[in-house]
Design a protein around this motif. Structure first.
Motif, PDB file in Angstrom:
ATOM      1  N   PHE A 106       0.811  -1.208   0.000  1.00  0.00           N
ATOM      2  CA  PHE A 106       0.000   0.000   0.000  1.00  0.00           C
ATOM      3  C   PHE A 106       0.851   1.268   0.000  1.00  0.00           C
ATOM      4  O   PHE A 106       0.296   2.374   0.011  1.00  0.00           O
ATOM      5  CB  PHE A 106      -0.942   0.000   1.207  1.00  0.00           C
ATOM      6  N   LEU A 107       2.161   1.120   0.001  1.00  0.00           N
ATOM      7  CA  LEU A 107       3.050   2.281  -0.072  1.00  0.00           C
ATOM      8  C   LEU A 107       3.331   2.613  -1.527  1.00  0.00           C
ATOM      9  O   LEU A 107       3.559   1.734  -2.340  1.00  0.00           O
ATOM     10  CB  LEU A 107       4.368   1.996   0.652  1.00  0.00           C
ATOM     11  N   SER A 108       3.325   3.902  -1.846  1.00  0.00           N
ATOM     12  CA  SER A 108       3.684   4.317  -3.199  1.00  0.00           C
ATOM     13  C   SER A 108       5.191   4.231  -3.371  1.00  0.00           C
ATOM     14  O   SER A 108       5.951   4.259  -2.391  1.00  0.00           O
ATOM     15  CB  SER A 108       3.212   5.751  -3.462  1.00  0.00           C
ATOM     16  N   TRP A 109       5.612   4.152  -4.632  1.00  0.00           N
ATOM     17  CA  TRP A 109       7.040   4.040  -4.886  1.00  0.00           C
ATOM     18  C   TRP A 109       7.784   5.333  -4.588  1.00  0.00           C
ATOM     19  O   TRP A 109       9.000   5.334  -4.411  1.00  0.00           O
ATOM     20  CB  TRP A 109       7.284   3.600  -6.324  1.00  0.00           C
ATOM     21  N   VAL A 110       7.078   6.439  -4.504  1.00  0.00           N
ATOM     22  CA  VAL A 110       7.717   7.691  -4.085  1.00  0.00           C
ATOM     23  C   VAL A 110       8.158   7.579  -2.624  1.00  0.00           C
ATOM     24  O   VAL A 110       9.271   7.978  -2.252  1.00  0.00           O
ATOM     25  CB  VAL A 110       6.745   8.873  -4.273  1.00  0.00           C
ATOM     26  N   ILE A 112       8.624   4.692  -1.001  1.00  0.00           N
ATOM     27  CA  ILE A 112       9.645   3.647  -0.919  1.00  0.00           C
ATOM     28  C   ILE A 112      11.003   4.170  -1.368  1.00  0.00           C
ATOM     29  O   ILE A 112      12.040   3.846  -0.778  1.00  0.00           O
ATOM     30  CB  ILE A 112       9.223   2.422  -1.757  1.00  0.00           C
ATOM     31  N   SER A 113      11.016   4.987  -2.419  1.00  0.00           N
ATOM     32  CA  SER A 113      12.297   5.550  -2.879  1.00  0.00           C
ATOM     33  C   SER A 113      12.896   6.477  -1.829  1.00  0.00           C
ATOM     34  O   SER A 113      14.124   6.519  -1.653  1.00  0.00           O
ATOM     35  CB  SER A 113      12.094   6.306  -4.199  1.00  0.00           C
ATOM     36  N   GLY A 114      12.031   7.223  -1.109  1.00  0.00           N
ATOM     37  CA  GLY A 114      12.537   8.063  -0.020  1.00  0.00           C
ATOM     38  C   GLY A 114      13.138   7.229   1.098  1.00  0.00           C
ATOM     39  O   GLY A 114      14.197   7.567   1.640  1.00  0.00           O
ATOM     40  N   LEU A 115      12.470   6.127   1.438  1.00  0.00           N
ATOM     41  CA  LEU A 115      13.019   5.222   2.448  1.00  0.00           C
ATOM     42  C   LEU A 115      14.339   4.605   1.982  1.00  0.00           C
ATOM     43  O   LEU A 115      15.289   4.477   2.766  1.00  0.00           O
ATOM     44  CB  LEU A 115      12.004   4.118   2.752  1.00  0.00           C
ATOM     45  N   ALA A 116      14.378   4.233   0.699  1.00  0.00           N
ATOM     46  CA  ALA A 116      15.610   3.640   0.159  1.00  0.00           C
ATOM     47  C   ALA A 116      16.759   4.639   0.211  1.00  0.00           C
ATOM     48  O   ALA A 116      17.909   4.266   0.497  1.00  0.00           O
ATOM     49  CB  ALA A 116      15.367   3.173  -1.272  1.00  0.00           C
ATOM     50  N   LEU A 117      16.475   5.898  -0.065  1.00  0.00           N
ATOM     51  CA  LEU A 117      17.523   6.922  -0.020  1.00  0.00           C
ATOM     52  C   LEU A 117      18.040   7.108   1.397  1.00  0.00           C
ATOM     53  O   LEU A 117      19.252   7.279   1.605  1.00  0.00           O
ATOM     54  CB  LEU A 117      16.971   8.242  -0.569  1.00  0.00           C
ATOM     55  N   ASP A 221       6.284  -0.702 -15.247  1.00  0.00           N
ATOM     56  CA  ASP A 221       5.701   0.376 -14.459  1.00  0.00           C
ATOM     57  C   ASP A 221       6.530   1.637 -14.663  1.00  0.00           C
ATOM     58  O   ASP A 221       7.725   1.578 -14.973  1.00  0.00           O
ATOM     59  CB  ASP A 221       5.679  -0.002 -12.984  1.00  0.00           C
ATOM     60  N   PHE A 222       5.883   2.763 -14.470  1.00  0.00           N
ATOM     61  CA  PHE A 222       6.604   4.030 -14.594  1.00  0.00           C
ATOM     62  C   PHE A 222       7.142   4.495 -13.249  1.00  0.00           C
ATOM     63  O   PHE A 222       8.291   4.955 -13.155  1.00  0.00           O
ATOM     64  CB  PHE A 222       5.684   5.096 -15.186  1.00  0.00           C
ATOM     65  N   ASP A 223       6.320   4.370 -12.202  1.00  0.00           N
ATOM     66  CA  ASP A 223       6.689   4.964 -10.921  1.00  0.00           C
ATOM     67  C   ASP A 223       7.884   4.276 -10.272  1.00  0.00           C
ATOM     68  O   ASP A 223       8.738   4.945  -9.678  1.00  0.00           O
ATOM     69  CB  ASP A 223       5.495   4.956  -9.966  1.00  0.00           C
ATOM     70  N   ARG A 224       7.971   2.955 -10.387  1.00  0.00           N
ATOM     71  CA  ARG A 224       9.060   2.235  -9.718  1.00  0.00           C
ATOM     72  C   ARG A 224      10.433   2.594 -10.279  1.00  0.00           C
ATOM     73  O   ARG A 224      11.306   3.036  -9.520  1.00  0.00           O
ATOM     74  CB  ARG A 224       8.800   0.730  -9.801  1.00  0.00           C
ATOM     75  N   PRO A 225      10.713   2.422 -11.590  1.00  0.00           N
ATOM     76  CA  PRO A 225      12.049   2.789 -12.078  1.00  0.00           C
ATOM     77  C   PRO A 225      12.306   4.290 -12.052  1.00  0.00           C
ATOM     78  O   PRO A 225      13.447   4.719 -11.825  1.00  0.00           O
ATOM     79  CB  PRO A 225      12.057   2.246 -13.520  1.00  0.00           C
ATOM     80  N   SER A 229      15.399   5.827  -9.936  1.00  0.00           N
ATOM     81  CA  SER A 229      16.476   6.133 -10.873  1.00  0.00           C
ATOM     82  C   SER A 229      17.209   7.418 -10.499  1.00  0.00           C
ATOM     83  O   SER A 229      16.712   8.260  -9.757  1.00  0.00           O
ATOM     84  CB  SER A 229      15.912   6.254 -12.294  1.00  0.00           C
ATOM     85  N   ASN A 230      18.423   7.555 -11.021  1.00  0.00           N
ATOM     86  CA  ASN A 230      19.199   8.793 -10.926  1.00  0.00           C
ATOM     87  C   ASN A 230      20.148   8.835 -12.120  1.00  0.00           C
ATOM     88  O   ASN A 230      20.260   7.866 -12.875  1.00  0.00           O
ATOM     89  CB  ASN A 230      19.950   8.885  -9.587  1.00  0.00           C
ATOM     90  N   THR A 231      20.822   9.941 -12.285  1.00  0.00           N
ATOM     91  CA  THR A 231      21.645  10.139 -13.482  1.00  0.00           C
ATOM     92  C   THR A 231      22.828   9.186 -13.573  1.00  0.00           C
ATOM     93  O   THR A 231      23.388   9.009 -14.650  1.00  0.00           O
ATOM     94  CB  THR A 231      22.169  11.587 -13.517  1.00  0.00           C
ATOM     95  N   LEU A 232      23.211   8.553 -12.466  1.00  0.00           N
ATOM     96  CA  LEU A 232      24.367   7.661 -12.474  1.00  0.00           C
ATOM     97  C   LEU A 232      24.028   6.254 -12.967  1.00  0.00           C
ATOM     98  O   LEU A 232      24.939   5.488 -13.283  1.00  0.00           O
ATOM     99  CB  LEU A 232      24.967   7.575 -11.067  1.00  0.00           C
ATOM    100  N   VAL A 233      22.751   5.913 -13.021  1.00  0.00           N
ATOM    101  CA  VAL A 233      22.357   4.543 -13.391  1.00  0.00           C
ATOM    102  C   VAL A 233      21.364   4.532 -14.547  1.00  0.00           C
ATOM    103  O   VAL A 233      20.621   3.569 -14.728  1.00  0.00           O
ATOM    104  CB  VAL A 233      21.753   3.807 -12.166  1.00  0.00           C
ATOM    105  N   THR A 234      21.350   5.582 -15.351  1.00  0.00           N
ATOM    106  CA  THR A 234      20.387   5.637 -16.460  1.00  0.00           C
ATOM    107  C   THR A 234      20.637   4.549 -17.506  1.00  0.00           C
ATOM    108  O   THR A 234      19.732   4.207 -18.266  1.00  0.00           O
ATOM    109  CB  THR A 234      20.450   7.009 -17.148  1.00  0.00           C
ATOM    110  N   ASP A 235      21.840   3.988 -17.531  1.00  0.00           N
ATOM    111  CA  ASP A 235      22.122   2.935 -18.511  1.00  0.00           C
ATOM    112  C   ASP A 235      21.346   1.655 -18.226  1.00  0.00           C
ATOM    113  O   ASP A 235      21.172   0.828 -19.130  1.00  0.00           O
ATOM    114  CB  ASP A 235      23.625   2.636 -18.557  1.00  0.00           C
TER     115      ASP A 235
END
Length: 288
Positions: A106-110, A112-117, A221-225, A229-235
């Protein structure tokens, strides 16, 4: 009661299918799709342009790679978790554990990405701070392509494993309990029960969900990647959905993005039909 769901699917699912024709025409905001001019190369101009675009080819590669890893690593995870939860003797602890593991769904990927950061940032993340205090070097969870893929897959499993487990627990509940009683009389162990009773009982459910998963092998999905994502892993993080966003919405190339979406849907349908045919050959019903 069915009128509202039917109206939703007709308005937002079936009527928009008519706009697929934009993939074969030169888009104009002031004209209807029927009035637009046909694109060059017999209408396939934007398909040729897409396959000539290096970013699109990288996006296809990344989408396939990430989805295959999700399938190979993530698909068995809820099955294993369901088997483990089914073997718990304490029902209250089982319900508590099940509730905890499916709450991330039920958590949005926004979020989750904040938690991951906060956890995996190279210098300020909690995990790397603890590693540094123990004398280890920081691990670039989010800044290195290889580590990012591992983090991406594991976060996806953490977010979805509990929710998918519910399906398998429901299937386990439908297995005839007399089979377990007969095996107990024969002195079978828990592992034997899992191998000879539970897994065969789960086989139809596993096949159906596997067919559905293969049908989404090129979708993304769009929200997860995008959130992770960030500029260092766009490949490795630029997938088809991000390509469509960059070229279609931000770049205003609607015909190109529609062509990419149509290609994506056709490939997914081919995989879906192929997986369903293999399921029927293996003796299962498939999804139709």
């Amino acid at each position: 009661m069915l009128s509202l769901p039917m109206a939703f699917f007709i308005i937002f699912r079936y009527i928009p299918m008519g706009y697929i024709i934009i993939a074969f025409k030169k888009y104009s905001i002031i004209k209807s799709p029927l009035e637009m001019e046909w694109a060059g190369n017999h209408g396939f101009e934007y398909f040729i342009k897409a396959f000539s675009n290096r970013d699109f080819l990288y996006a296809v590669r990344n989408t396939l790679g990430l989805n295959l890893l999700d399938l190979v690593i993530g698909f068995p995870a809820p099955i294993i978790l369901a088997l483990l939860l089914n073997e718990l003797a304490f029902k209250r602890f089982k319900r508590f554990t099940q509730t905890i593991v499916y709450m991330p769904h039920f958590l949005s990927w926004v979020i989750i990405s904040g938690l991951a950061l906060q956890l995996f940032a190279p210098s300020t993340g909690l995990v790397n701070v603890m590693l540094n205090k123990m004398g280890f070097e920081s691990i670039p969870f989010l800044n290195d392509s290889g580590h990012w893929v591992v983090t991406y897959i594991l976060l996806g499993i953490w977010q979805s494993v509990g929710w998918n487990t519910i399906i398998y627990l429901a299937a386990i509940a439908g297995i005839n309990p007399e089979l377990y009683e007969a095996s107990a009389v024969d002195g079978a162990s828990r592992l034997r029960n899992i191998w000879h009773i539970t897994l065969p009982g789960l086989r139809p459910t596993i096949i159906v969900l596997l067919v559905i998963s293969l049908g989404h092998i090129l979708s993304s999905d769009f929200d997860r990647p995008y959130a992770l994502s960030n500029t260092l892993v766009t490949d490795v993080s630029n997938v088809i959905s991000i390509f469509v966003y960059n070229y279609g919405i931000r770049g205003l190339q609607f015909s190109l993005s529609t062509a990419v979406g149509l290609f994506q849907s056709v490939v997914c349908i081919i995989f879906l039909f192929g997986a369903n045919a293999l399921a029927k050959k293996s003796g299962e019903r498939g999804i139709w």
